[in-house]
Each structure stands twice: as structure tokens, then as C-alpha cells.
Design a protein around this motif. Structure first.
Motif, PDB file in Angstrom:
ATOM      1  N   ARG A   1       2.134  -4.473   1.777  1.00  0.00           N
ATOM      2  CA  ARG A   1       2.159  -5.933   1.860  1.00  0.00           C
ATOM      3  C   ARG A   1       0.848  -6.415   2.465  1.00  0.00           C
ATOM      4  O   ARG A   1       0.259  -5.746   3.319  1.00  0.00           O
ATOM      5  CB  ARG A   1       3.327  -6.393   2.748  1.00  0.00           C
ATOM      6  CG  ARG A   1       4.693  -6.035   2.185  1.00  0.00           C
ATOM      7  CD  ARG A   1       5.803  -6.531   3.117  1.00  0.00           C
ATOM      8  NE  ARG A   1       7.124  -6.131   2.634  1.00  0.00           N
ATOM      9  CZ  ARG A   1       7.988  -5.390   3.318  1.00  0.00           C
ATOM     10  NH1 ARG A   1       7.669  -4.957   4.536  1.00  0.00           N
ATOM     11  NH2 ARG A   1       9.157  -5.078   2.811  1.00  0.00           N
TER      12      ARG A   1
ATOM     13  N   ALA B   1      10.727  -6.992  -4.890  1.00  0.00           N
ATOM     14  CA  ALA B   1       9.595  -6.065  -4.840  1.00  0.00           C
ATOM     15  C   ALA B   1       9.974  -4.894  -3.939  1.00  0.00           C
ATOM     16  O   ALA B   1      11.066  -4.854  -3.366  1.00  0.00           O
ATOM     17  CB  ALA B   1       8.367  -6.792  -4.310  1.00  0.00           C
TER      18      ALA B   1
ATOM     19  N   LEU C   1       2.428 -10.231  -9.431  1.00  0.00           N
ATOM     20  CA  LEU C   1       2.493  -9.890  -8.009  1.00  0.00           C
ATOM     21  C   LEU C   1       3.342 -10.917  -7.283  1.00  0.00           C
ATOM     22  O   LEU C   1       3.368 -12.095  -7.662  1.00  0.00           O
ATOM     23  CB  LEU C   1       1.093  -9.867  -7.391  1.00  0.00           C
ATOM     24  CG  LEU C   1       0.070  -8.876  -7.967  1.00  0.00           C
ATOM     25  CD1 LEU C   1      -1.303  -9.113  -7.339  1.00  0.00           C
ATOM     26  CD2 LEU C   1       0.507  -7.438  -7.738  1.00  0.00           C
ATOM     27  N   ASP C   2       4.030 -10.484  -6.229  1.00  0.00           N
ATOM     28  CA  ASP C   2       4.777 -11.455  -5.424  1.00  0.00           C
ATOM     29  C   ASP C   2       3.856 -12.077  -4.371  1.00  0.00           C
ATOM     30  O   ASP C   2       2.655 -11.791  -4.330  1.00  0.00           O
ATOM     31  CB  ASP C   2       6.033 -10.804  -4.810  1.00  0.00           C
ATOM     32  CG  ASP C   2       5.730  -9.898  -3.622  1.00  0.00           C
ATOM     33  OD1 ASP C   2       4.532  -9.660  -3.318  1.00  0.00           O
ATOM     34  OD2 ASP C   2       6.688  -9.424  -2.978  1.00  0.00           O
TER      35      ASP C   2
ATOM     36  N   GLY D   1       3.817  -0.861  -9.906  1.00  0.00           N
ATOM     37  CA  GLY D   1       2.868  -1.477 -10.833  1.00  0.00           C
ATOM     38  C   GLY D   1       2.448  -0.594 -11.992  1.00  0.00           C
ATOM     39  O   GLY D   1       1.315  -0.668 -12.469  1.00  0.00           O
TER      40      GLY D   1
ATOM     41  N   TRP E   1       1.086   0.927  -2.577  1.00  0.00           N
ATOM     42  CA  TRP E   1       0.937  -0.502  -2.308  1.00  0.00           C
ATOM     43  C   TRP E   1       1.442  -0.844  -0.901  1.00  0.00           C
ATOM     44  O   TRP E   1       2.387  -0.231  -0.410  1.00  0.00           O
ATOM     45  CB  TRP E   1       1.732  -1.327  -3.316  1.00  0.00           C
ATOM     46  CG  TRP E   1       1.196  -1.258  -4.714  1.00  0.00           C
ATOM     47  CD1 TRP E   1       1.353  -0.241  -5.603  1.00  0.00           C
ATOM     48  CD2 TRP E   1       0.407  -2.245  -5.382  1.00  0.00           C
ATOM     49  NE1 TRP E   1       0.710  -0.531  -6.788  1.00  0.00           N
ATOM     50  CE2 TRP E   1       0.125  -1.758  -6.680  1.00  0.00           C
ATOM     51  CE3 TRP E   1      -0.090  -3.500  -5.018  1.00  0.00           C
ATOM     52  CZ2 TRP E   1      -0.627  -2.477  -7.606  1.00  0.00           C
ATOM     53  CZ3 TRP E   1      -0.832  -4.222  -5.941  1.00  0.00           C
ATOM     54  CH2 TRP E   1      -1.102  -3.707  -7.211  1.00  0.00           C
TER      55      TRP E   1
ATOM     56  N   GLY F   1       1.651  -9.837  -2.385  1.00  0.00           N
ATOM     57  CA  GLY F   1       0.711  -8.985  -3.107  1.00  0.00           C
ATOM     58  C   GLY F   1       1.293  -7.711  -3.660  1.00  0.00           C
ATOM     59  O   GLY F   1       0.554  -6.777  -3.993  1.00  0.00           O
ATOM     60  N   LEU F   2       2.624  -7.649  -3.789  1.00  0.00           N
ATOM     61  CA  LEU F   2       3.278  -6.449  -4.310  1.00  0.00           C
ATOM     62  C   LEU F   2       3.611  -6.620  -5.793  1.00  0.00           C
ATOM     63  O   LEU F   2       3.952  -7.723  -6.233  1.00  0.00           O
ATOM     64  CB  LEU F   2       4.564  -6.146  -3.527  1.00  0.00           C
ATOM     65  CG  LEU F   2       4.394  -5.831  -2.041  1.00  0.00           C
ATOM     66  CD1 LEU F   2       5.749  -5.596  -1.392  1.00  0.00           C
ATOM     67  CD2 LEU F   2       3.484  -4.626  -1.844  1.00  0.00           C
ATOM     68  N   PRO F   3       3.554  -5.526  -6.573  1.00  0.00           N
ATOM     69  CA  PRO F   3       3.808  -5.647  -8.015  1.00  0.00           C
ATOM     70  C   PRO F   3       5.275  -5.929  -8.332  1.00  0.00           C
ATOM     71  O   PRO F   3       6.180  -5.497  -7.627  1.00  0.00           O
ATOM     72  CB  PRO F   3       3.395  -4.269  -8.562  1.00  0.00           C
ATOM     73  CG  PRO F   3       3.469  -3.340  -7.402  1.00  0.00           C
ATOM     74  CD  PRO F   3       3.189  -4.155  -6.185  1.00  0.00           C
TER      75      PRO F   3
ATOM     76  N   SER G   1      -4.056  -5.122 -11.584  1.00  0.00           N
ATOM     77  CA  SER G   1      -4.155  -4.923 -10.134  1.00  0.00           C
ATOM     78  C   SER G   1      -3.890  -3.472  -9.762  1.00  0.00           C
ATOM     79  O   SER G   1      -3.083  -2.793 -10.386  1.00  0.00           O
ATOM     80  CB  SER G   1      -3.142  -5.816  -9.411  1.00  0.00           C
ATOM     81  OG  SER G   1      -3.343  -7.161  -9.738  1.00  0.00           O
TER      82      SER G   1
END
Length: 495
Positions: free
Chosen positions: A146, A414, A453-454, A191, A144, A457-459, A489
């Protein structure tokens, strides 16, 4: 057939049994993904030829019918598990080139189930770390990123290679170990689902030790159902491990009904930390709402000794580590330094351990030796043991009140960037374990479930803590949470 490496264990099992795909085809797809995934640095050793041999044997077994659930399923194995004839060095230079002549109980059970080994997975050295940056192989990298950034992020630790490999579809599932959160924190950062079973549920025999009263192996998978299938394969009594529990292993997958009506879920007030990010707070509240909507009763609970958990853990774990790692001295085990003219055995010991161990392992060995020394044993080690007893009693009191499971955040943030904490006070890194160490100190089962997600866009993951030996009930609650959250995601492929 493309994309086979993205399958879950449950889907792959169905396709293998219906002869829609073969174990060889599935393994070839995973071998190709591993070969093309070097940018993630998830694997320390690749075993493609061994994997294909195991896959051919699995296909024969599948052809005869009645094959176990993991038959033909390609897995990654954390470098802490001894695998016969394959390098197993706990990501440490002191064990460079070590090829065991024996197999750990966990991997023995996996191979007996017909599972396939794609290779050994990167990790923090001797499982000491929360970011996979202490590894002799270099840091594993989170799939993942950012939004709008190419900065490399940590997959968490110590099972960082396992998390990166599962999240990046370089295997269908992986083994991890959890001493203070080393399965659950990386699972949350990438995630995926990570399960730390009750202490004693899974044998520790053949797993290179960090802190023997805290270490516990468990599955890292793409879904809760996969974790249940995996846990069934590795759980059970082992006479070779004196701490292994002689208890029947229930069918964890069969327990996944998703029906949690009438269950009581505790929310511990002590986990509401000062400075907790608003996104983590919201995720936690949303998770409680999801379980409430599924029919559970949400109740506030108190675990009053939680604030002492981190300090107690960072006394007890290094103490046990200093004892366990004393064997790596250049005489009994491990790398041996070359002596200069006139040097004796004391210089050899000192030089060997200075060359073989990285800075974080050296730091923890020194802390451990200090707290176990004659003048400080009572002040630190014995006091930490008493705190551990109080933490365990906190959980016993909550469960005695009728609570079935406890819901908390899995991590305080995250995933952070590789190198972002490298020069910081090591205590900042240790704070990553703030929500997870209590579970190890109390010997309880815990699971991290990806639930959102934050803003970048991170799990983010939530943790469920179950009653001792009640993994089946805990996983069913986790299954209900997973169904409600609907987290599907995936990281955008850049590697």
C-alpha cells in the motif's frame, strides 16, 4: 544483459529465436532474481543447476530451428505438481521430503516443450486457503505494498507463490491450480493474468488432489498473450486422467485478434453484493464500458442460484478433500508419528494426522467427514450436489440466450495484509472466493485480467467467464479488455 527476468514469454520467445539472447542467459538472469527474492518467500525449492541444464538443452534445440514456443522459457512450478526427483509436498508437513519418481502430465508437456524449471513455488497447504498463510513454508509475500506503508500483504491463495513469483519477475510465468479461485484471486491481488481452463481441458494426472471434481491447472502469466501460449503447451487429452476431454486444442494465441465486435457480454445482477467496495463497483462498470467501446454489446443477465454457491462449495470441496486426504495416514503415504509405549495403530493414525496436517486442512477434513457421515449425507452433501446442478444450469441458460461471456469482479477487495484475517472467523476468509467458486462448480473457463489500481495503489482485476471449451473466444475478449485497460503498473521493488 540486465532485466531479462522482466520479459514476457512472447518477447523472450522472439529474442531467443532471433539469437538476440540465449536460454542460458535468460535462465541465469532468472536464477539471480530467484536468489535475490527470498523476502517474497515465493519459492519452496530452488533448482538452479537443473534449470541451467535444461537451458543448455533448449539452446541446442533453438539452434536447430523449429523449437516450440516455450523452448528456453524459465518457469516456476506450484508445489502441487509432482516433479521427478524434486521435493513435491503440497506445502504440507505430512509430505515432508517426498520426491516423486514420476512427472505430472502438465510438467511433462512443459519439459517436452523445452521449458526450464527454476524451482517449486509456495502455496497454501494442499491448496486450502485464500492467502497462502496455511503453508508449511510460511506465507508468501505480495510484491505490492500500500502507498506509504511497509505492511506485508498477501499474494492471495492457494497459488500465492506462483502469483508473487510472476508479479515480482522471479520467473516469466508459473503453473497454478484453481479449485475455487486459486489462480484467479491471487492473479487479481498481484496484477497478473490467471486462467482457469474448462474442467477437463488440462490433465490432472500427477497433481496432488484437493477436490477432484473441481481442481483444474492453468497458467499464471504477465499478459493474456502469454497465457494463450502457455495454455497451448499444457492443454490436451491425457489417457491417464479419466476426466480429461478428448477434444482438439485450438491455437489460443492465433485467436487473439482483439476484435470483439458483435459479442454479447453478460453482467450478472446477483454479483452486485451488499457492501461491495465502491472501487470494485467502479472497476466493474469501467470494464463494461471498455468492452462496449470495443464493439461488444453489454446485457444484464441473471444467475439466480449464485447466492448458494459458497455454501455448496464449502460442503463439496471439504467432502472431496476428506476422501482424497484419507491416504495420508502414516502407513500408505506420508509422515509417520512416533508411538509412545503402549500405543497402537489407532493412536498412530491420530497422532500422524495431527502432526502432519495444519489447522485449516484439519478443519476441512472434519467438515468433509461430517457432511459425508450417515446422518448428514442427504442433508448436506446430496443437497449441495443438487445446488451445483442448478448453478450449472443458470450458466447454460445464459449462454443459450446468446451471451458469449460474462464479466464480473475477480475479488471483493484488493490484497489484504498478512495476519489481518488470521484470527477472524474462517468464513470471512472463505468469502474471498465469492466471485470465483461458481466457475469451478459449473466446470467453466475463467480468466482474471488486471484492469486498475485502488486508492492505495494496489492492483484490481476483472473476471471473464467463458462458455465451456471456448477458452480461445474468452481469451480474445480478455485481450480486448487488457488492451483497453492498458494496465502496465509494476510493484516498486523493495525486496
Amino acid at each position: 544483459m540486465s532485466g531479462l527476468n522482466t520479459l514476457t514469454i512472447a518477447d523472450a520467445r522472439d529474442k531467443l529465436r532471433s539469437k538476440e539472447i540465449s536460454a542460458v542467459e535468460l535462465t541465469e538472469a532468472c536464477n539471480a532474481a530467484v536468489a535475490g527474492g527470498d523476502a517474497l518467500n515465493a519459492y519452496s525449492v530452488k533448482t538452479p543447476d537443473m534449470a541451467l541444464e535444461q537451458a543448455k538443452a533448449a539452446d541446442e534445440r533453438l539452434g536447430q530451428g523449429e523449437a516450440p514456443d516455450l523452448c528456453g522459457i524459465p518457469l516456476g512450478i506450484k508445489d502441487l505438481f509432482c516433479t521427478k526427483g524434486v521435493e513435491s509436498q503440497a506445502a504440507s508437513n505430512i509430505l515432508a521430503g517426498f520426491k516423486p519418481e514420476y512427472e505430472s502430465t502438465v510438467t511433462t508437456k512443459l519439459w517436452e516443450s523445452g521449458a526450464v524449471m527454476l524451482g517449486k513455488l509456495n502455496m497454501d497447504e494442499f491448496a486450502m486457503g485464500s492467502s497462502n498463510e496455511t503453508s508449511a513454508y510460511g506465507a508468501a509475500v505480495n510484491p505490492w505494498r500500500r502507498q506509504g506503508s511497509d505492511a506485508a500483504l498477501t499474494p492471495g491463495g492457494s497459488s500465492g507463490g506462483s502469483a508473487a513469483a510472476v508479479s515480482g519477475d522471479l520467473c516469466l510465468a508459473a503453473t497454478g491450480t484453481d479449485t475455487g479461485g486459486s489462480i484467479r484471486q491471487p492473479a487479481a491481488f498481484t496484477g497478473i493474468v490467471g486462467v482457469k481452463p474448462t474442467y477437463g481441458r488440462v490433465s490432472r494426472w500427477g497433481i496432488i488432489a484437493f477436490a477432484s471434481s473441481l481442481d483444474q491447472a492453468g497458467p499464471m502469466t504477465k499478459t493474456v498473450r502469454d497465457s494463450a501460449i502457455f495454455l497451448n503447451a499444457i492443454a490436451g487429452h491425457d489417457a491417464k486422467d479419466s476426466t480429461s476431454a478428448d477434444l482438439a486444442v485450438p491455437d489460443f494465441e492465433a485467436a487473439l485478434t482483439g476484435d470483439i465486435r458483435g459479442k454479447k457480454i453478460g453482467i450478472p445482477k446477483e454479483y452486485r453484493l451488499d457492501g461491495m467496495p465502491a472501487e470494485i463497483e467502479k472497476l466493474w462498470n469501467d470494464g463494461a464500458d471498455m468492452l462496449r467501446d470495443a464493439g461488444a454489446e453489454i446485457v444484464d443477465v441473471s444467475l439466480p442460484h449464485t447466492k448458494y454457491a459458497l455454501p455448496a462449495y464449502y460442503v463439496l470441496a471439504p467432502a472431496e478433500a476428506s476422501s482424497n486426504l484419507a491416504r495420508y495416514d502414516g502407513v500408505r503415504y506420508g509422515h509417520r508419528a512416533k508411538l509412545q509405549k503402549g500405543e497402537g495403530i489407532h493412536e498412530m493414525y491420530a497422532r500422524t494426522r495431527a502432526e502432519g496436517f495444519g489447522p485449516e486442512v484439519q478443519r476441512r477434513i472434519m467438515i468433509g467427514a461430517y457432511v459425508l457421515s450417515a446422518g448428514f449425507y442427504d442433508a448436506y452433501y446430496r443437497r449441495a450436489q443438487r445446488v451445483r446442478t442448478l448453478i450449472k444450469k443458470d450458466f447454460e441458460d445464459v449462454y443459450a440466450s446468446g451471451v458469449d461471456a460474462i464479466l464480473t469482479p475477480a475479488t471483493p477487495s484488493a490484497a489484504f495484509g498478512l495476519g489481518e484475517m488470521a484470527d477472524a472467523d474462517p468464513v470471512k476468509m472463505y468469502l474471498n472466493d465469492v466471485f470465483t467458486v461458481t466457475v469451478n462448480l459449473a466446470g467453466l473457463p475463467g480468466v482474471s485480467v488486471p484492469t486498475g489500481l485502488d486508492s492505495q495503489g494496489l492492483p484490481l482485476g476483472l473476471q471473464l467467464i467463458g462458455k465451456p471449451w471456448e477458452e480461445a473466444d474468452m481469451l480474445n475478449t480478455a485481450y480486448a479488455l487488457e488492451q483497453s485497460a492498458g494496465f502496465v503498473s509494476k510493484a516498486d521493488k523493495w525486496w
